[in-house]
Design a protein around this motif. Structure first.
Motif, mmCIF file in Angstrom:
data_model
loop_
_atom_site.group_PDB
_atom_site.id
_atom_site.type_symbol
_atom_site.label_atom_id
_atom_site.label_comp_id
_atom_site.label_asym_id
_atom_site.label_seq_id
_atom_site.Cartn_x
_atom_site.Cartn_y
_atom_site.Cartn_z
ATOM 1 N N SER A 56 49.832 48.247 31.291
ATOM 2 C CA SER A 56 48.855 47.533 32.115
ATOM 3 C C SER A 56 48.941 47.993 33.566
ATOM 4 O O SER A 56 49.985 48.468 34.025
ATOM 5 C CB SER A 56 49.108 46.030 32.048
ATOM 6 O OG SER A 56 48.981 45.555 30.725
ATOM 7 N N PHE A 57 47.823 47.849 34.279
ATOM 8 C CA PHE A 57 47.764 48.127 35.713
ATOM 9 C C PHE A 57 47.523 46.803 36.430
ATOM 10 O O PHE A 57 46.573 46.086 36.123
ATOM 11 C CB PHE A 57 46.627 49.096 36.037
ATOM 12 C CG PHE A 57 46.938 50.531 35.734
ATOM 13 C CD1 PHE A 57 47.121 51.439 36.759
ATOM 14 C CD2 PHE A 57 47.056 50.984 34.426
ATOM 15 C CE1 PHE A 57 47.402 52.772 36.495
ATOM 16 C CE2 PHE A 57 47.342 52.300 34.143
ATOM 17 C CZ PHE A 57 47.520 53.209 35.179
ATOM 18 N N ALA A 83 43.788 45.512 32.822
ATOM 19 C CA ALA A 83 43.631 45.850 34.236
ATOM 20 C C ALA A 83 43.422 44.556 34.995
ATOM 21 O O ALA A 83 42.467 43.824 34.734
ATOM 22 C CB ALA A 83 42.460 46.793 34.434
ATOM 23 N N LEU A 84 44.321 44.267 35.945
ATOM 24 C CA LEU A 84 44.312 42.983 36.644
ATOM 25 C C LEU A 84 43.994 43.187 38.117
ATOM 26 O O LEU A 84 44.663 43.960 38.810
ATOM 27 C CB LEU A 84 45.669 42.290 36.496
ATOM 28 C CG LEU A 84 46.193 42.116 35.060
ATOM 29 C CD1 LEU A 84 47.584 41.501 35.080
ATOM 30 C CD2 LEU A 84 45.244 41.266 34.236
ATOM 31 N N PHE A 85 42.970 42.469 38.591
ATOM 32 C CA PHE A 85 42.576 42.503 39.995
ATOM 33 C C PHE A 85 42.462 41.050 40.474
ATOM 34 O O PHE A 85 41.378 40.483 40.517
ATOM 35 C CB PHE A 85 41.250 43.235 40.173
ATOM 36 C CG PHE A 85 41.265 44.666 39.725
ATOM 37 C CD1 PHE A 85 41.550 45.677 40.618
ATOM 38 C CD2 PHE A 85 41.001 44.991 38.405
ATOM 39 C CE1 PHE A 85 41.562 47.004 40.210
ATOM 40 C CE2 PHE A 85 41.017 46.306 37.979
ATOM 41 C CZ PHE A 85 41.303 47.320 38.884
ATOM 42 N N ILE A 86 43.595 40.448 40.790
ATOM 43 C CA ILE A 86 43.640 39.043 41.186
ATOM 44 C C ILE A 86 43.957 38.963 42.679
ATOM 45 O O ILE A 86 44.961 39.511 43.143
ATOM 46 C CB ILE A 86 44.706 38.280 40.368
ATOM 47 C CG1 ILE A 86 44.364 38.365 38.872
ATOM 48 C CG2 ILE A 86 44.793 36.826 40.817
ATOM 49 C CD1 ILE A 86 45.443 37.828 37.958
ATOM 50 N N ASN A 87 43.056 38.311 43.431
ATOM 51 C CA ASN A 87 43.187 38.239 44.886
ATOM 52 C C ASN A 87 43.239 39.629 45.518
ATOM 53 O O ASN A 87 43.928 39.854 46.519
ATOM 54 C CB ASN A 87 44.433 37.437 45.285
ATOM 55 C CG ASN A 87 44.261 35.957 45.092
ATOM 56 O OD1 ASN A 87 43.543 35.296 45.820
ATOM 57 N ND2 ASN A 87 44.907 35.417 44.059
ATOM 58 N N THR A 88 42.515 40.552 44.939
ATOM 59 C CA THR A 88 42.451 41.914 45.464
ATOM 60 C C THR A 88 41.306 42.025 46.464
ATOM 61 O O THR A 88 40.230 41.464 46.238
ATOM 62 C CB THR A 88 42.237 42.917 44.315
ATOM 63 O OG1 THR A 88 43.208 42.679 43.291
ATOM 64 C CG2 THR A 88 42.367 44.341 44.806
ATOM 65 N N LYS A 89 41.520 42.769 47.555
ATOM 66 C CA LYS A 89 40.493 42.923 48.587
ATOM 67 C C LYS A 89 40.013 44.369 48.637
ATOM 68 O O LYS A 89 40.826 45.288 48.792
ATOM 69 C CB LYS A 89 41.034 42.500 49.950
ATOM 70 C CG LYS A 89 41.364 41.007 50.040
ATOM 71 C CD LYS A 89 41.831 40.642 51.439
ATOM 72 C CE LYS A 89 42.147 39.149 51.543
ATOM 73 N NZ LYS A 89 42.588 38.768 52.906
ATOM 74 N N PHE A 90 38.702 44.531 48.504
ATOM 75 C CA PHE A 90 38.081 45.845 48.614
ATOM 76 C C PHE A 90 37.206 45.835 49.871
ATOM 77 O O PHE A 90 36.130 45.263 49.878
ATOM 78 C CB PHE A 90 37.232 46.144 47.382
ATOM 79 C CG PHE A 90 37.995 46.084 46.080
ATOM 80 C CD1 PHE A 90 38.735 47.163 45.650
ATOM 81 C CD2 PHE A 90 37.965 44.938 45.292
ATOM 82 C CE1 PHE A 90 39.444 47.107 44.454
ATOM 83 C CE2 PHE A 90 38.656 44.873 44.103
ATOM 84 C CZ PHE A 90 39.404 45.966 43.678
#
Length: 374
Positions: free
Chosen positions: A86-87, A109-116
């Protein structure tokens, strides 16, 4: 010494000997050599496993890393033995552009509280398992489709609690993938993207047979469609032409919930019946009570606004209950005849209520049938 970076339930697995007690990636101030190491990792000049592989949790650990340069995930050298892990990009911050184009995620694929903060692209990606975006921030990407031609093969694609939603045009799903779109907001200029997003979620829910969720997405799609009636019109002189469609949309939204909320119809019916009952008390009603075969008792009620204010509360409630009974009988077009209006005002009110009753009851029936047929 273990890195002391910690956010909520996330901790860093790396060890460090630096006096700051932070690892290479979480250290606030980095030397030029450390910056060069990170750049070489991102460019593929250094094997990433030595720095990013979290053996304890069996994941590639990007959590909490702040990227100050463009990132292309395809350039990062991943050990083939761990490629199916997993990423996790939770709490990561991408200050520059980030590209996941043509990448194949074999696991979650985990994008939790990620800022782009700049552009992000998942074009032509393949997600074999689950993909989760939760409480992430997209501060750009207003004109491009982030997941264009990406293929989701896993059980779930979750996109929720997002303050600035993205375009989903061109996204592809397998016939078994559940697309969860929840608490995603769009600003006024991007209502069309919101409508299309919920339409995609609705269609995918229909494909997998999740009709309950499909109804929720249909409601959201119609809601944004209604918001677009005025916002998409640039010429102020032409807005008056869309007043009637806007009114019809508001009626459809609040009275029947776009066909998805039959309880709204029942509540609206109760309000209508109650209002007409009050109006009947002012217009006047006559009660025909059969005492026996040879004798009838007639009683009439007709109040002015002042009479209602000065009337004893118990008498008012008693008369209002009788008027409410007549109102519901009229609304349902039953018409027992034990109570009748005494003048043309009451007859006009009864005619209007009968027409509304037939319309509302037919609407409620169609709404219930629509829900049950699923």
């Amino acid at each position: 010494m273990k890195c002391k970076w910690e956010v909520e339930d996330c901790t860093c697995y790396r060890c460090t000997e630096d006096v700051s007690q932070y690892c290479l990636f979480h250290r606030p101030v980095k030397s030029e050599k450390e910056k060069e190491i990170i750049t070489n990792i991102l460019n593929g000049d250094i094997q990433a496993n030595d720095y990013l592989w979290n053996e304890e949790e069996n994941i590639y650990d990007f959590r909490g890393i702040i990227f100050h340069q463009d990132v292309n995930i395809s350039n990062i050298k991943i050990n083939n033995l761990n490629k199916k892990a997993s990423f996790d990009f939770s709490y990561a911050v991408f200050n520059k552009n980030v590209y996941f184009d043509d990448y194949k995620f074999y696991s979650d694929a985990l994008f939790i509280n990620t800022k782009f903060k700049q552009n992000i692209s998942f074009e032509n990606c393949i997600f074999i398992r689950n993909c989760i975006f939760d409480k992430s921030e997209f501060l750009s990407n207003k004109s491009m489709s982030v997941f264009y031609m990406s293929k989701f093969l896993g059980q779930e694609f979750i996109f929720k609690n997002i303050s600035n939603g993205v375009k989903f045009d061109g996204i592809r799903f397998s016939s078994n993938t559940k697309f969860i779109l929840q608490n995603v907001d769009y600003d006024k200029e991007r209502y069309i993207d919101a409508r299309n997003a919920y339409r995609i979620a609705k269609n995918q829910s229909n494909i997998i047979g999740d009709y309950e969720e499909s109804g929720k997405y249909y409601y959201e799609e119609r809601m944004y469609n209604g918001k677009m009636i005025f916002t998409c019109i640039k010429d102020e002189d032409k807005k008056h032409r869309y007043i009637v469609p806007k009114i019809m949309d508001l009626v459809s939204k609040y009275i029947v919930g776009y066909g998805e909320k039959p309880q709204n119809v029942l509540f609206f019916s109760f309000i209508l019946i109650s209002i007409f009952a009050y109006l009947y008390m002012i217009a006047g009603l006559r009660f025909n009570i059969n005492i026996d075969c040879t004798m009838n008792y007639h009683r009439t009620i007709k109040y002015s606004f002042l009479d209602i204010l000065n009337l004893d509360f118990k008498d008012f409630i008693s008369d209002y209950f009788q008027a409410w009974y007549f109102s519901i009988v009229t609304f349902t077009t039953v018409g027992y005849g034990d109570i009748i209006p005494i003048n043309y005002h009451g007859k006009i009110l009864a005619s209007i209520e009968m027409f509304l009753g037939v319309t509302v009851i037919a609407t409620w029936t169609s709404t219930v049938v629509r829900k049950m047929s699923r």
